[in-house]
Enzyme design. Structure first.
Site, PDB file in Angstrom:
ATOM      1  CB  SER A  27      -2.158  -6.873  10.662  1.00  0.00           C
ATOM      2  OG  SER A  27      -3.129  -7.495  11.463  1.00  0.00           O
TER       3      SER A  27
ATOM      4  CB  THR B 104       1.088  -8.283   2.640  1.00  0.00           C
ATOM      5  OG1 THR B 104       2.283  -7.518   2.782  1.00  0.00           O
ATOM      6  CG2 THR B 104       0.984  -9.285   3.782  1.00  0.00           C
TER       7      THR B 104
ATOM      8  CG  ASP C 172       6.622  -6.374  -2.191  1.00  0.00           C
ATOM      9  OD1 ASP C 172       6.144  -7.450  -1.795  1.00  0.00           O
ATOM     10  OD2 ASP C 172       6.168  -5.277  -1.838  1.00  0.00           O
TER      11      ASP C 172
ATOM     12  CB  SER D  38       3.554   1.178  14.241  1.00  0.00           C
ATOM     13  OG  SER D  38       2.222   1.110  14.704  1.00  0.00           O
TER      14      SER D  38
ATOM     15  CE1 TYR E  77       3.214  -4.161  12.146  1.00  0.00           C
ATOM     16  CE2 TYR E  77       1.877  -2.603  13.379  1.00  0.00           C
ATOM     17  CZ  TYR E  77       2.620  -2.921  12.258  1.00  0.00           C
ATOM     18  OH  TYR E  77       2.775  -1.983  11.266  1.00  0.00           O
TER      19      TYR E  77
ATOM     20  CG  PHE F 180      -1.658   1.135   1.612  1.00  0.00           C
ATOM     21  CD1 PHE F 180      -2.311   1.895   0.667  1.00  0.00           C
ATOM     22  CD2 PHE F 180      -1.731   1.511   2.949  1.00  0.00           C
ATOM     23  CE1 PHE F 180      -3.026   3.030   1.038  1.00  0.00           C
ATOM     24  CE2 PHE F 180      -2.443   2.630   3.332  1.00  0.00           C
ATOM     25  CZ  PHE F 180      -3.078   3.397   2.379  1.00  0.00           C
TER      26      PHE F 180
ATOM     27  CD  GLN G  94       7.444   3.111   3.703  1.00  0.00           C
ATOM     28  OE1 GLN G  94       6.354   3.145   4.271  1.00  0.00           O
ATOM     29  NE2 GLN G  94       8.446   3.893   4.063  1.00  0.00           N
TER      30      GLN G  94
ATOM     31  CG  ASP H 213      11.309 -13.098   2.677  1.00  0.00           C
ATOM     32  OD1 ASP H 213      11.418 -12.314   3.642  1.00  0.00           O
ATOM     33  OD2 ASP H 213      10.486 -14.031   2.633  1.00  0.00           O
TER      34      ASP H 213
ATOM     35  CG  ASN I  79      -5.064   3.879  12.726  1.00  0.00           C
ATOM     36  OD1 ASN I  79      -4.425   4.130  13.750  1.00  0.00           O
ATOM     37  ND2 ASN I  79      -5.780   2.788  12.592  1.00  0.00           N
TER      38      ASN I  79
HETATM   39  C1  UD1 Z   1      -3.361   0.304  12.368  1.00  0.00           C
HETATM   40  C2  UD1 Z   1      -2.488  -0.389  11.342  1.00  0.00           C
HETATM   41  C3  UD1 Z   1      -1.168  -0.707  11.936  1.00  0.00           C
HETATM   42  C4  UD1 Z   1      -0.538   0.574  12.417  1.00  0.00           C
HETATM   43  C5  UD1 Z   1      -1.466   1.252  13.408  1.00  0.00           C
HETATM   44  C6  UD1 Z   1      -0.880   2.600  13.746  1.00  0.00           C
HETATM   45  C7  UD1 Z   1      -3.722  -1.599   9.658  1.00  0.00           C
HETATM   46  C8  UD1 Z   1      -4.262  -2.917   9.241  1.00  0.00           C
HETATM   47  N1  UD1 Z   1      -3.144  -1.575  10.870  1.00  0.00           N
HETATM   48  O1  UD1 Z   1      -3.657  -0.557  13.472  1.00  0.00           O
HETATM   49  O2  UD1 Z   1      -0.332  -1.295  10.950  1.00  0.00           O
HETATM   50  O3  UD1 Z   1       0.667   0.302  13.042  1.00  0.00           O
HETATM   51  O4  UD1 Z   1      -2.722   1.456  12.796  1.00  0.00           O
HETATM   52  O5  UD1 Z   1      -1.783   3.440  14.307  1.00  0.00           O
HETATM   53  O6  UD1 Z   1      -3.772  -0.618   8.936  1.00  0.00           O
HETATM   54  N2  UD1 Z   1     -12.119  -2.592  13.708  1.00  0.00           N
HETATM   55  C9  UD1 Z   1     -13.470  -2.871  13.735  1.00  0.00           C
HETATM   56  N3  UD1 Z   1     -13.972  -3.743  12.815  1.00  0.00           N
HETATM   57  C10 UD1 Z   1     -13.205  -4.328  11.867  1.00  0.00           C
HETATM   58  C11 UD1 Z   1     -11.814  -4.021  11.824  1.00  0.00           C
HETATM   59  C12 UD1 Z   1     -11.309  -3.150  12.783  1.00  0.00           C
HETATM   60  O7  UD1 Z   1     -14.209  -2.372  14.590  1.00  0.00           O
HETATM   61  O8  UD1 Z   1     -13.736  -5.098  11.062  1.00  0.00           O
HETATM   62  C13 UD1 Z   1     -11.581  -1.649  14.711  1.00  0.00           C
HETATM   63  C14 UD1 Z   1     -10.452  -2.232  15.510  1.00  0.00           C
HETATM   64  O9  UD1 Z   1     -10.910  -3.016  16.583  1.00  0.00           O
HETATM   65  C15 UD1 Z   1      -9.735  -0.956  15.969  1.00  0.00           C
HETATM   66  C16 UD1 Z   1      -9.988   0.020  14.800  1.00  0.00           C
HETATM   67  O10 UD1 Z   1     -11.057  -0.517  14.056  1.00  0.00           O
HETATM   68  O11 UD1 Z   1     -10.343  -0.445  17.132  1.00  0.00           O
HETATM   69  C17 UD1 Z   1      -8.780   0.171  13.896  1.00  0.00           C
HETATM   70  O12 UD1 Z   1      -8.339  -1.114  13.538  1.00  0.00           O
HETATM   71  P1  UD1 Z   1      -7.300  -1.347  12.333  1.00  0.00           P
HETATM   72  O13 UD1 Z   1      -7.747  -0.670  11.106  1.00  0.00           O
HETATM   73  O14 UD1 Z   1      -7.016  -2.813  12.269  1.00  0.00           O
HETATM   74  O15 UD1 Z   1      -6.009  -0.528  12.791  1.00  0.00           O
HETATM   75  P2  UD1 Z   1      -5.105  -0.545  14.128  1.00  0.00           P
HETATM   76  O16 UD1 Z   1      -5.236  -1.815  14.866  1.00  0.00           O
HETATM   77  O17 UD1 Z   1      -5.387   0.733  14.830  1.00  0.00           O
END
Ligand code: UD1
Length: 309
Positions: free
Chosen positions: A80, A36, A32, A119, A143, A12, A75, A55, A172
Site C-alpha cells: 500500500s 496483513t 507469514d 511493483s 512504498y 492475497f 510475496q 516475521d 494493480n
Molecule cells: C496498487 C497496489 C500496490 C501496487 C501498485 C502497482 C494495492 C492496495 N496497492 O497501488 O501494492 O504496488 O498497485 O501498480 O493493491 N482510489 C479511489 N478510492 C478509494 C481507493 C483508491 O479513488 O477508495 C484510487 C486511488 O486514488 C488510485 C486508484 O484508485 O488512483 C488505485 O488505488 P489502489 O487500489 O490503492 O492502488 P495503487 O495505489 O495504484
C-alpha cells in the site's frame, strides 16, 4: 524433489501462489506473520503444506524458513502506497530489511532461484506509455522506493553471488481474497464490498486516472512460468506483469456498479497524496522471456471478483 518457500503465504497473492503449487503436487513451505495475511486464506491448503509463523524482519526466523529450500516466491511485504506515506518506517523495515533478510537466508541455504513481487509503482509519473522495463524508475512514495530497493538487491545477489533472482513488477492485481475493508485496501476490493453493501464509494480525484488492472490468476501464472524459465532469459531481470490495457476508475466504477446491481453515482474526493496518475504496461518482455500471456481479461476478472465477495 524441489522444495518451495512462499513468503506472505496467507496474503492475497501468496495464498493463490501456494495453492497453485500445491495443486501441481509441489512441496510447499509457507511463511507469514498474519500482520496483513489472513488464516482464512489458508483453510483449503494448510493440511497439504508446511507452515512457519514468522516475521520477515526477524533474520533468524527467515533463515529457518529458507533452510532446505530450492525456490522462493517472495510475496511477503507491507503493501500500500498510502500506508507507506502515513508510516514509512514500518513499511521500510518490512519491505527493505525483510527482503534483505530473505536474500541472506537464501544465500546461506543455497537456494536456486527467487521470484520477487516488485511493483509497477516504481515507474512513477514520468512521461511515456506503455511502461517498459528499460525506463528509468522514478518512484514517488516510500512504498515504491522500498519495492525498487528490493529489485536492486535482487539483481545484486544475482550479479555478486549467482543467486538467480527474477523481479515481477505487478500492475494493480485484483481478485478474490484481496482484503476489502482495510483503510489500505486496493480500490477494486474496496469498491466491490461497498457496492454490495449498498454504500457509495468515493473516487479520489476526477476518476480519469487509469490503471492496468490485472486479475490475480494472471499474476500467479507469471510466477509459475518465471520459476523455471531458463536462467539466461530471466536471472537478474525485471518483467512487467499486467494485461496491457488501461482502464479509468470512472469506467471501472460503471462496470462494477452494473455487476453488483448498484445504482448510485460515485462520490468524488480530493486526490490522494503520493498517487500516480496513470499506469499501462508493455508486457512483451515477459511474453518473450517465459511465454507469459494474460489468461483472464478485465471484465471476466471483475465478474469472478464480484461473485466471490
Ligand atoms: C496498487 C497496489 C500496490 C501496487 C501498485 C502497482 C494495492 C492496495 N496497492 O497501488 O501494492 O504496488 O498497485 O501498480 O493493491 N482510489 C479511489 N478510492 C478509494 C481507493 C483508491 O479513488 O477508495 C484510487 C486511488 O486514488 C488510485 C486508484 O484508485 O488512483 C488505485 O488505488 P489502489 O487500489 O490503492 O492502488 P495503487 O495505489 O495504484
Amino acid at each position: 524433489m524441489a522444495r518451495y518457500l512462499v513468503t506472505g503465504c496467507a496474503g492475497f497473492l501468496g495464498s493463490w501462489i501456494s495453492q497453485a503449487l500445491i495443486e501441481r503436487g509441489e512441496t510447499v513451505r509457507g511463511f507469514d506473520n498474519f500482520e496483513t495475511g489472513r488464516k482464512q486464506n489458508l483453510v483449503d491448503i494448510l493440511d497439504r503444506m508446511e507452515f512457519i509463523e514468522g516475521d520477515l524482519r526477524n533474520a533468524d526466523e527467515v533463515a529457518r524458513a529458507c533452510d532446505g529450500i530450492d525456490y522462493i516466491l517472495h510475496q511477503g511485504a507491507l503493501p500500500s502506497v498510502p500506508r507507506s506515506v502515513k508510516d514509512p518506517r514500518t513499511s521500510h523495515t518490512a519491505n527493505i530489511d525483510g527482503t534483505f533478510n530473505l536474500l541472506e537466508g537464501a544465500r546461506a541455504a543455497g537456494v536456486k532461484r527467487i521470484v520477487y513481487a516488485a511493483s509497477s509503482s516504481a515507474y512513477g509519473n514520468q512521461p511515456g506509455f506503455p511502461r517498459k522495463e528499460t525506463m528509468v524508475p522514478m518512484p514517488i512514495a516510500p512504498y515504491p522506493v522500498q519495492k525498487l530497493a528490493g529489485e536492486l538487491y535482487m539483481r545484486s545477489y544475482w550479479q555478486v553471488y549467482g543467486l538467480e533472482t527474477v523481479c515481477l513488477r505487478y500492475f494493480n492485481i485484483f481478485g478474490p481474497r484481496q482484503v476489502p475493508d482495510s483503510p489500505y485496501s486496493g480500490v477494486m476490493a474496496k469498491f466491490t464490498l461497498l457496492m454490495l453493501n449498498g454504500e457509495q464509494p468515493t473516487i479520489f480525484g476526477n476518476g480519469e486516472q487509469g490503471r492496468d488492472f490485472t486479475y490475480v490468476e494472471n499474476a500467479v501464472s507469471a510466477n509459475l512460468l518465471a520459476l523455471h524459465a531458463p536462467a539466461e532469459k530471466v536471472a537478474g531481470k525485471v518483467f512487467n506483469v499486467a494485461c496491457g490495457e488501461r482502464h479509468t476508475l470512472n469506467k471501472t466504477y460503471e462496470i462494477l456498479a452494473e455487476l453488483t446491481g448498484f445504482s448510485k453515482p460515485p462520490l468524488y474526493g480530493p486526490e490522494r497524496t503520493g498517487d500516480i496518475q496513470n499506469s499501462l504496461a508493455d508486457i512483451s518482455a515477459a511474453r518473450e522471456a517465459f511465454g507469459y500471456e494474460p489468461l483472464v481479461g478485465f471484465e471476466e476478472g471483475l465478474r469472478r471478483t464480484v461473485e466471490w465477495y
